[in-house]
Design a protein around this motif. Structure first.
Motif, PDB file in Angstrom:
ATOM      1  N   GLU B 226     -28.583 -19.673   3.821  1.00 55.26           N
ATOM      2  CA  GLU B 226     -27.361 -19.038   4.321  1.00 55.26           C
ATOM      3  C   GLU B 226     -27.318 -17.551   3.986  1.00 55.26           C
ATOM      4  OE1 GLU B 226     -26.937 -20.949   1.271  1.00 55.26           O
ATOM      5  OE2 GLU B 226     -27.747 -22.593   2.460  1.00 55.26           O
ATOM      6  N   SER B 228     -29.184 -13.799   2.458  1.00 57.05           N
ATOM      7  CA  SER B 228     -30.218 -12.919   2.994  1.00 57.05           C
ATOM      8  C   SER B 228     -31.172 -12.515   1.868  1.00 57.05           C
ATOM      9  CB  SER B 228     -29.581 -11.680   3.626  1.00 57.05           C
ATOM     10  OG  SER B 228     -28.475 -11.247   2.863  1.00 57.05           O
ATOM     11  N   TYR B 230     -34.130  -9.755   0.605  1.00 51.75           N
ATOM     12  CA  TYR B 230     -34.749  -8.438   0.793  1.00 51.75           C
ATOM     13  C   TYR B 230     -35.927  -8.278  -0.145  1.00 51.75           C
ATOM     14  CZ  TYR B 230     -30.843  -7.319   3.725  1.00 51.75           C
ATOM     15  OH  TYR B 230     -29.948  -7.328   4.750  1.00 51.75           O
ATOM     16  N   ALA B 269     -24.503 -12.289   4.060  1.00 47.32           N
ATOM     17  CA  ALA B 269     -25.326 -11.395   4.859  1.00 47.32           C
ATOM     18  C   ALA B 269     -24.967  -9.961   4.476  1.00 47.32           C
ATOM     19  CB  ALA B 269     -25.058 -11.624   6.336  1.00 47.32           C
ATOM     20  N   GLU B 270     -25.941  -9.098   4.413  1.00 47.52           N
ATOM     21  CA  GLU B 270     -25.647  -7.690   4.169  1.00 47.52           C
ATOM     22  C   GLU B 270     -26.633  -6.860   4.986  1.00 47.52           C
ATOM     23  OE1 GLU B 270     -24.465  -4.901   0.357  1.00 47.52           O
ATOM     24  OE2 GLU B 270     -24.652  -7.049   0.147  1.00 47.52           O
ATOM     25  N   GLU B 271     -26.160  -5.732   5.491  1.00 47.67           N
ATOM     26  CA  GLU B 271     -27.015  -4.921   6.360  1.00 47.67           C
ATOM     27  C   GLU B 271     -28.102  -4.228   5.559  1.00 47.67           C
ATOM     28  OE1 GLU B 271     -26.973  -4.671   9.707  1.00 47.67           O
ATOM     29  OE2 GLU B 271     -25.440  -6.241   9.614  1.00 47.67           O
ATOM     30  N   LYS B 290     -36.224  -6.661   5.165  1.00 49.85           N
ATOM     31  CA  LYS B 290     -35.613  -7.983   5.181  1.00 49.85           C
ATOM     32  C   LYS B 290     -36.718  -9.013   5.352  1.00 49.85           C
ATOM     33  CE  LYS B 290     -31.805 -10.488   6.833  1.00 49.85           C
ATOM     34  NZ  LYS B 290     -30.517 -10.689   7.162  1.00 49.85           N
TER      35      LYS B 290
END
Lengths: 252, 312
Positions: B226, B228, B230, B269-271, B290
């Motif tokens: 679910e 993210s 990096y 979620a993060e940009e 990502k």
């Protein structure tokens, strides 16, 4: 080959024959001070034979190895003092306490008593435990056992540490803590040689050498090896490297 | 698909240690089910309970559709098992080991030749019939052990870390053999500490400290994540040189090394641009991308999440 001035291991035209069988077939490479060097190969590729020669446990048929400037051929005993060895599976006495294990390995290497004491308290502090006395090594969690094994291998302050599948079976978090410690040692100019079949471990190395049929067929960083064999991971790259080498040998 | 093992809420204690804490799992015919986890997770204990070699303290289990409390002999005769430690006779030859296994299963003598030929073809050990098992390479030892476990044509195979200590090429061959067996309809329960092998299973259970912390089709486990993930890298620098700085910046999130790189797992979620902004104070050479999490990432994220929820 590029010149490396701070080579701590310098292997030159190393050959080992057992009767008609050539286990190590003329290998040459250098390992830099502070480098984390992975030594990979299939079972029977000649890795163990090469390592036994580097450690001064087996005499080369020809060629030589300089370890910290000492010729292994001339002074194998001196070389042994420069090397520490840790195998995750077999190196500790599990029915002794961690402390007694450190005393034992310290005695073997002739390490001064107060030096052993210092290293014991350093380990206790690192592992965040009050004492290493009252517990059997067998009852320690896997990650602790592994750190104790490493501490024992470091007691005589060797320049080079050999790690044999050091984190196989250790949980992923414990494995990461172990590598943080290895990088700390590498930062202190200890040279680390890793042998493993576990390609996750090989990913942590600065350089890896791949052996096949007694020869070194590749020597480069994990990223360059992956690029060379157009593989997403080191496991696939390793398999391709060995398969291509086998094919090349069959074609000749 | 027929279920060959069905276990529900299995509990096992050794003294004060909770080796298994409510394990439920299923193994179907014609499929490979993986138990993935470190030493001490409970993988071997679970297998030994399925084999009736250990008694459970709680829960229920049926193996080959029979109740494992009443039909121990049936189960032991009909399951193929490879224990973690190489347990063939090292001073007997390859052929003698096969013959021994044939004899203890009390099968019809006339069948031996046929069996032997078939297993040799399968394992490609024919050239080594007169080699002592002790002098085989690690990979060949495992092939021989598998052949012995297959002597009585079991429908269910239980393999405890069959590829530990075996080189990647031999591991690949070994898994090729498992896939052939699967195609023939055999159900396989196999444990491994190698996350990359989990991808070769049809279904995996991730085990840690006696619990299942994740289960599913391996590819789906990554997709179902679910949060993210990096990846950070500074070319030419070792990860511990910027690991602690990243831990500072992303306090409360999972930050861990992965080879020469550092991974950050966020629950939401993060940009990518936000992550870049937060890390500008680090090295200008810092690379961020990502990433689709691998099973090892998922495993760590789950372990860290359990720890912080105080469930341990």
């Amino acid at each position: 080959m590029e010149m490396i001035d701070d080579a701590v291991i310098n292997i030159e035209n190393l050959v080992k024959k057992f009767g008609k069988f050539t286990a190590v077939n003329n290998i040459s490479f250098k390992v830099r001070k502070g480098e984390v060097f992975g030594f990979l190969g299939a079972n029977g590729a000649g890795k163990t034979t090469a390592i036994r020669m580097i450690c001064g446990l087996l005499e080369p048929t020809s060629g030589d190895i300089q370890v910290s400037g000492i010729s292994v051929k001339k002074s194998p005993e001196k070389v042994k003092q420069k090397i520490g060895y840790m195998s995750q599976k077999f190196s500790l006495y599990t029915d002794l306490s961690p402390e007694r294990n450190m005393d034992f390995f310290g005695d073997i290497y002739g390490v001064a008593k107060d030096e052993i004491k210092k290293k014991k308290s350093f380990l206790a502090q690192q592992l965040d435990v009050p004492s290493l006395k009252s517990i059997k090594t067998a009852d320690l969690p896997m990650g602790f056992k592994q750190r104790l094994g490493l501490a024992c291998a470091l007691l005589h302050d060797p320049d080079i540490i050999f790690l044999d599948e050091p984190t196989s079976g250790v949980d992923p978090l414990g494995r990461r803590e172990f590598w943080e410690e290895i990088y700390r040692l590498s930062g202190m100019d200890k040279t680390i040689m890793v042998t493993t079949h576990f390609m996750d471990e090989a990913e942590y190395c600065d350089t890896i050498a791949i052996m096949n049929f007694g020869r070194v067929i590749d020597i480069a960083s994990p990223d360059s090896i992956k690029k060379k064999y157009s593989s997403a991971n080191l496991n696939d790259a390793f398999i391709r490297a060995i398969e291509m080498d086998r094919k090349k040998m069959e074609d000749n | 698909m027929n279920s060959l093992i069905k276990a529900e809420g299995i509990e096992k204690k050794f003294g004060t240690v909770n080796a298994l804490r409510g394990i439920s799992l299923e193994v179907s015919e014609g499929s490979i089910t993986g138990l993935i986890g470190p030493d001490g997770a409970g993988k071997s204990t679970m297998m030994k309970i399925a084999l009736t070699l250990l008694k459970r303290d709680g829960g229920s289990i049926s193996v080959l559709s029979v109740n494992s409390d009443n039909d121990k002999t049936f189960i032991r005769q009909n399951v193929g098992y490879m224990p973690e430690i190489f347990s063939l006779y090292t001073d007997l030859t390859v052929e003698e080991n096969l013959n021994f296994y044939f004899t203890i299963h009390k099968m019809d003598k006339q069948d031996y030749e046929k069996k032997r030929e078939r297993l040799y073809r399968f394992s490609r050990l024919e050239a080594f019939t007169n080699t002592k098992a002790g002098s085989l390479s690690g990979g060949m030892k495992q092939k021989l052990a598998l052949s012995c476990a297959l002597m009585h044509d079991p429908k269910l195979l239980i393999l405890d870390e069959p590829t530990t200590g075996v080189d990647p090429l031999s591991r690949q061959e070994f898994w090729g053999m498992l896939h052939e067996l699967k195609e023939e309809g055999v159900g396989i329960l196999v444990s491994t500490p190698y996350m990359e092998e989990a991808l070769k299973c049809d279904f995996v259970y991730m085990m840690n400290k006696g619990k299942i912390i994740g289960e599913g089709i391996p590819e789906n486990l990554s997709e179902e994540f679910e949060g993210s993930l990096y990846e950070f890298e500074i070319p030419g620098r070792k990860p511990q040189e910027f690991l602690s700085e990243l831990k500072q910046i992303f306090r409360g999130d999972s930050v861990f090394m992965s080879g020469k790189k550092v991974h950050l797992a966020l629950r939401g979620a993060e940009e990518l641009s936000d992550i870049r902004t937060k890390t500008t104070s680090l090295d200008p050479e810092l690379l961020v991308r990502k990433k689709v999490p691998e099973l090892e990432d998922i495993f760590i994220i789950r372990v860290l999440a359990e720890g912080s929820d105080g469930n341990d």
